[in-house]
Scaffold this active site. Structure first.
Site, PDB file in Angstrom:
ATOM      1  N   HIS A 101      28.456  64.504  21.150  1.00 18.52           N
ATOM      2  CA  HIS A 101      28.391  63.121  20.680  1.00 18.52           C
ATOM      3  C   HIS A 101      28.409  63.077  19.154  1.00 18.52           C
ATOM      4  O   HIS A 101      27.407  62.767  18.501  1.00 18.52           O
ATOM      5  CB  HIS A 101      27.144  62.425  21.241  1.00 18.52           C
ATOM      6  CG  HIS A 101      27.240  62.103  22.692  1.00 18.52           C
ATOM      7  ND1 HIS A 101      26.641  62.880  23.666  1.00 18.52           N
ATOM      8  CD2 HIS A 101      27.886  61.106  23.356  1.00 18.52           C
ATOM      9  CE1 HIS A 101      26.904  62.368  24.861  1.00 18.52           C
ATOM     10  NE2 HIS A 101      27.661  61.293  24.700  1.00 18.52           N
ATOM     11  N   ASN A 102      29.548  63.385  18.578  1.00 17.20           N
ATOM     12  CA  ASN A 102      29.742  63.354  17.138  1.00 17.20           C
ATOM     13  C   ASN A 102      30.950  62.475  16.820  1.00 17.20           C
ATOM     14  O   ASN A 102      31.501  61.814  17.708  1.00 17.20           O
ATOM     15  CB  ASN A 102      29.909  64.774  16.592  1.00 17.20           C
ATOM     16  CG  ASN A 102      30.944  65.568  17.402  1.00 17.20           C
ATOM     17  OD1 ASN A 102      31.976  65.019  17.810  1.00 17.20           O
ATOM     18  ND2 ASN A 102      30.674  66.840  17.653  1.00 17.20           N
ATOM     19  N   SER A 103      31.385  62.484  15.544  1.00 18.29           N
ATOM     20  CA  SER A 103      32.484  61.579  15.169  1.00 18.29           C
ATOM     21  C   SER A 103      33.811  62.018  15.772  1.00 18.29           C
ATOM     22  O   SER A 103      34.733  61.209  15.892  1.00 18.29           O
ATOM     23  CB  SER A 103      32.589  61.487  13.646  1.00 18.29           C
ATOM     24  OG  SER A 103      33.013  62.711  13.093  1.00 18.29           O
ATOM     25  N   THR A 104      33.942  63.283  16.179  1.00 14.10           N
ATOM     26  CA  THR A 104      35.169  63.705  16.856  1.00 14.10           C
ATOM     27  C   THR A 104      35.285  63.028  18.218  1.00 14.10           C
ATOM     28  O   THR A 104      36.368  62.593  18.620  1.00 14.10           O
ATOM     29  CB  THR A 104      35.185  65.236  17.017  1.00 14.10           C
ATOM     30  OG1 THR A 104      35.043  65.845  15.735  1.00 14.10           O
ATOM     31  CG2 THR A 104      36.483  65.706  17.659  1.00 14.10           C
ATOM     32  N   HIS A 105      34.157  62.906  18.923  1.00 18.07           N
ATOM     33  CA  HIS A 105      34.178  62.174  20.195  1.00 18.07           C
ATOM     34  C   HIS A 105      34.530  60.706  19.953  1.00 18.07           C
ATOM     35  O   HIS A 105      35.324  60.116  20.698  1.00 18.07           O
ATOM     36  CB  HIS A 105      32.819  62.281  20.883  1.00 18.07           C
ATOM     37  CG  HIS A 105      32.637  61.331  22.033  1.00 18.07           C
ATOM     38  ND1 HIS A 105      33.373  61.407  23.192  1.00 18.07           N
ATOM     39  CD2 HIS A 105      31.798  60.265  22.177  1.00 18.07           C
ATOM     40  CE1 HIS A 105      32.999  60.438  24.016  1.00 18.07           C
ATOM     41  NE2 HIS A 105      32.046  59.726  23.422  1.00 18.07           N
ATOM     42  N   HIS A 142      30.823  53.117  19.300  1.00 16.24           N
ATOM     43  CA  HIS A 142      30.120  53.083  20.587  1.00 16.24           C
ATOM     44  C   HIS A 142      29.036  54.135  20.734  1.00 16.24           C
ATOM     45  O   HIS A 142      28.149  54.002  21.573  1.00 16.24           O
ATOM     46  CB  HIS A 142      31.121  53.218  21.743  1.00 16.24           C
ATOM     47  CG  HIS A 142      31.520  54.629  22.049  1.00 16.24           C
ATOM     48  ND1 HIS A 142      32.412  55.345  21.282  1.00 16.24           N
ATOM     49  CD2 HIS A 142      31.113  55.477  23.035  1.00 16.24           C
ATOM     50  CE1 HIS A 142      32.550  56.555  21.790  1.00 16.24           C
ATOM     51  NE2 HIS A 142      31.780  56.659  22.855  1.00 16.24           N
ATOM     52  N   ASP A 158      36.017  56.377  27.207  1.00 17.08           N
ATOM     53  CA  ASP A 158      34.798  57.122  26.866  1.00 17.08           C
ATOM     54  C   ASP A 158      34.685  58.425  27.640  1.00 17.08           C
ATOM     55  O   ASP A 158      34.205  59.435  27.104  1.00 17.08           O
ATOM     56  CB  ASP A 158      33.587  56.221  27.144  1.00 17.08           C
ATOM     57  CG  ASP A 158      32.277  56.849  26.683  1.00 17.08           C
ATOM     58  OD1 ASP A 158      32.310  57.665  25.732  1.00 17.08           O
ATOM     59  OD2 ASP A 158      31.228  56.525  27.256  1.00 17.08           O
ATOM     60  N   GLN A 183      31.729  70.303  36.415  1.00 17.92           N
ATOM     61  CA  GLN A 183      32.943  69.524  36.173  1.00 17.92           C
ATOM     62  C   GLN A 183      33.514  68.975  37.487  1.00 17.92           C
ATOM     63  O   GLN A 183      33.975  67.835  37.549  1.00 17.92           O
ATOM     64  CB  GLN A 183      33.980  70.389  35.455  1.00 17.92           C
ATOM     65  CG  GLN A 183      33.661  70.650  34.002  1.00 17.92           C
ATOM     66  CD  GLN A 183      33.667  69.366  33.178  1.00 17.92           C
ATOM     67  OE1 GLN A 183      34.638  68.623  33.153  1.00 17.92           O
ATOM     68  NE2 GLN A 183      32.544  69.105  32.511  1.00 17.92           N
TER      69      GLN A 183
END
Length: 822
Positions: free
Chosen positions: A550-554, A590, A719, A771
């Site tokens: 959950h960082n800016s790449t996501h 988000h 998302d 997964q």
């Protein structure tokens, strides 16, 4: 009985009972005071002097779903004379914070026990010349209040191997303690007793309350063993079926006559279900003792015991007859408002029911009249919710329906009255732990997992932008290497990780500038590109680069997916430009300031955010609120500054709604509403009108309610679109989210918090299995629905390839992201 008066010692809480005073005996107070000051030979440390901790305490004991509160433990020591052994136990009681009494004679011991009802009695069995310990134990056991008391015999060391324990057991002793005056040995014995026999007896006492509830229940209850031997029926069962307990207990279910009205294979169906550990509920005809058949609503629940084995079956039976149905309908009508569709007969029953209830509560002050008037006013209200109208229509339909239909509608009403209409109910047995943990971790808010621990996030100030980033930057100033990585940003196969590397983990600013320019966001908002640039920098600075997922790449990845979906023809037909701008901004913000932990973790830890948002949609509420705080606090980054007020409010509401839609607890609600309100009507129109291009299709796509559903579905799919990315990207995202969950599990164990997703233990977790479960449970149905709407064959092909990849790893019993190198 010739007992001397009790001596109370305030600091040690020891009460002495002496049957007679020996001329040469020391005062019990003097003897114990000397011994308890500390005797190194006995292993006794100095006697504590602070008595503030010896206040009466209550201990919480969990007994199934019951929470019991146990008072301070009481111990009775029966020793004819003081010696090192009695002193050891006396000191141990103080250390364990137990109330302690000492009796010198059998008579005083019995009197003291009848007065205080001790939890533990320790009797000196070493010296028969003083008193008969076994006779004393039998006398104590003769008292009914001793059923749950643990009685211990202190025996001589030489008796340990020579004497049999059978005489002690026959006399009523629970345990044998071989003499050992060491205080820690005595203390350990008491603690083991407290957490073993005493606590078990305490739980058994609570069974009296449970059996009282069973005895008073108006529903027929039957309990059988795992072999379906009847072990218990309550009085309601006897009354309804006409049998007495003695006629049924000990018999197998198969020995009780069955009604011929049931379908031939019904019993096989029931047995097949409950033997798998699953609950069965349905209509069943039972034969009474007089031969009559009674139709019952039956619920049979398997009770799982140690080792996951079924130990009992509990059957709850409610007779279904006309009177019963009338009563239920009356109760139901009282809880719901009146509609014109209800019949006169229905209204009459409701009125009668109201009169009965008012009569039962009638008082001299006329309160019953006020209650009746109030109830009538409530029932005459015309403001109704759609779900209430549905319930009332079903109520009315029951009046003229055959019994099986009426009972089926009863079940429908029960389901409709629940609050979680869209949340599926998972089985409790043979469930894949990966699926269970994912569902539990992602779809619960922590309210049922609260602990007493506290984990407080420090009050955060918004991150400041490093000075080297506050340089003029526009699309024309983007470095060539970065620009090159973004050449195909409008393709689904765009590699976000190449952009992450090229921008040194700042992909959101660069991708945001290009995407927002492509959609004309600055023109719509009437803001300069410099303001947009500053805003993107502020938002990106408030994503945590330390988070593996959950960082800016996501955030940049979700922004890319959102932009891709907005270009699909069906989506463009449905949304206006304000919807597109709202979707791009919502995707950007988000997960801003995401701490890398789930909502359940924050609620369990008592974080400031969980307290602020009342344990409800904690992170999603925080992301939306912080995004607007960061935006409006400084004109230099306020992209909304020049908007007209009403347009801004519309845009703001759409952004908040989309961010909140990313909360997983309402995942199935959003997907089901999308399918039922959009996909199914569109499919029907296309079937009726060929290509479905008529005005009716347009009305479905552009209605305000459906535009909201489309935007929610769009951002939800963006998302969690990782499983639909090309394989290498999918693998990278799987590794990152797994690492974040591993870190959460590590921290939960360190903090002593409930482990929300136990399967995500870095030492044992199978990433392929996790997964597979995630795709099976959350992804497949949602993207099937989104593909049917937006036409995304390339995504579905990636999803199929990725699922096969994870399956192949799992079939090889591999737990890693990739197979080992050859």
């Amino acid at each position: 009985m010739g007992c001397a008066s009790s001596i109370h010692i305030a600091d040690s809480r020891v009460v002495y009972h002496s049957g007679k005073e020996s001329e040469d005996s020391h005062s019990p107070l003097q003897t114990n005071a000397a011994q308890l000051q500390g005797n190194p030979a006995l292993g006794l440390p100095p006697k504590p002097t602070d008595t503030s901790s010896y206040k009466t305490q209550f201990t919480e004991v969990q007994f199934g779903p019951m929470k019991l509160y146990k008072d301070q433990l009481q111990v009775l020591l029966v020793f004819a004379k003081d010696d090192s052994q009695s002193s050891g136990f006396c000191w141990a009681c103080e250390k364990a914070n137990f109330r302690c009494s000492i009796a010198r004679t059998p008579e005083s011991a019995l009197e003291c026990f009848l007065e205080k009802h001790h939890d533990i009695i320790i009797i000196d069995h070493r010296h028969s010349r003083y008193f008969d310990a076994e006779a004393l134990c039998r006398s104590l056991r003769a008292a009914k209040c001793s059923e749950s008391t643990v009685i211990v015999a202190v025996v001589r060391r030489q008796d340990r191997e020579e004497a049999s324990v059978m005489p002690l057991v026959s006399a009523g002793f629970n345990r044998r303690y071989v003499e050992n005056p060491n205080m820690m040995s005595c203390y350990n014995e008491l603690i083991q007793l407290e957490y073993g026999e005493v606590r078990a007896q305490f739980k058994l006492r609570a069974c009296n309350a449970i059996f009282t509830a069973l005895e008073q229940s108006q529903e027929a209850i039957e309990i059988t063993s795992e072999d379906q031997v009847i072990q218990y029926v309550n009085p309601a069962y006897e009354s309804i079926m006409g049998y007495q307990q003695g006629e049924l207990i000990g018999k197998e279910i198969t020995e009780v006559p069955k009604s011929e009205k049931n379908k031939p294979d019904l019993l096989d169906t029931i047995n097949s279900c409950i033997r798998k550990g699953k609950e069965w509920q349905g209509i069943y005809y039972a034969k009474k003792k007089n031969g009559d058949s009674v139709q019952q609503n039956v619920k049979i629940t398997p009770v799982i015991g140690q080792g996951g084995k079924i130990r009992h079956y509990v059957s709850i039976n409610r007779p279904l007859n006309d009177n019963n149905k009338t009563d239920k309908s009356s109760d139901r009508v009282q809880a719901e408002s009146q509609t014109d569709i209800q019949s006169c007969k229905h209204k009459d029953r409701r009125k009668g029911s109201l009169d009965v209830r008012s009569t039962t509560s009638r008082g001299s002050d006329g309160s019953s009249q006020r209650r009746h008037s109030s109830m009538a006013r409530i029932h005459s209200m015309t403001i109704e919710a759609p779900i209430t109208k549905v319930i009332n229509i079903i109520n009315a339909a029951q009046e003229s329906s055959p019994m099986p239909v009426a009972e089926a509608l009863d079940r429908v009403l029960e389901i409709l009255r629940t609050t979680e209409l869209y949340s599926p109910q998972l089985g409790t047995k043979d469930e894949d732990p990966h699926t269970s943990d994912l569902v539990g971790g992602l779809m619960t808010d922590g309210l049922r997992r609260l602990s007493g621990n506290e984990y407080i996030f420090a009050t955060k100030h918004p991150h400041h932008i490093p000075s080297h980033l506050i340089t003029p930057l526009s699309l024309n100033d983007i470095p060539p290497r970065v620009a090159q990585t973004m050449e195909n940003e409008d393709s689904w196969d765009f590699d976000i990780f190449s952009l992450e590397a090229a921008t040194i983990k700042r992909p959101l600013v660069y991708l945001g500038l290009k995407v927002f320019s492509r959609f004309g966001v600055c023109e719509f908002l009437n803001c300069p590109e410099a303001t947009l640039r500053s805003w993107l920098q502020v938002i990106e600075a408030n994503y945590h680069s330390s988070n593996s997922y959950h960082n800016s790449t996501h955030a940049a990845d979700v922004l890319h997916a959102t932009a891709y979906f907005l270009c699909k023809e069906r989506v463009k037909q449905s949304l206006d430009q304000i919807d597109e701008v709202a979707a791009l901004i919502a995707a950007t913000v988000h997960d801003v300031d995401h701490p890398g932990r789930t909502n359940s973790f924050l609620c369990n830890a008592g974080s400031e955010l969980a307290v602020l948002y009342n344990d409800t949609a904690v992170l999603e509420s925080h992301h939306a609120a912080l995004a607007f705080q960061l935006t409006t606090r400084d004109d230099k980054c306020n992209i909304f500054k020049n908007m007209e007020r009403n347009e801004y409010r519309t845009l703001r509401q759409a952004i908040i709604d989309m961010v909140l839609a990313t909360e997983m607890t309402k995942h199935f609600e959003h997907v089901n509403k999308f399918v039922n309100s959009i996909n199914k009507p569109l499919a029907a129109q296309e079937e009726n009108e060929g290509n479905g291009d008529g005005d009716s299709v347009k009305s479905i796509l552009t209605s305000p309610e459906n535009r909201i559903l489309v935007k929610r579905m769009l951002i939800k799919c963006a998302d969690i679109s990782n499983p639909c990315r090309p394989l290498e990207l999918c693998i990278e995202w799987a590794g990152r989210i797994s690492e974040e969950y591993f870190a959460q599990t590590d921290e939960e164990k360190r903090q002593g918090l409930p482990v929300v997703m136990p399967v995500f233990d870095r030492n044992t977790c199978s990433i392929p299995k996790s997964q597979i479960s995630f795709i099976d449970y959350f992804i497949t149905d949602m993207f099937d629905a989104w593909d049917a709407f937006a036409d995304l064959p390339n995504l579905m092909q990636h999803l199929d390839n990725n699922f096969k990849y994870w399956k192949s790893l799992d079939e090889q019993k591999l737990r890693s992201l990739r197979p080992p190198p050859e």
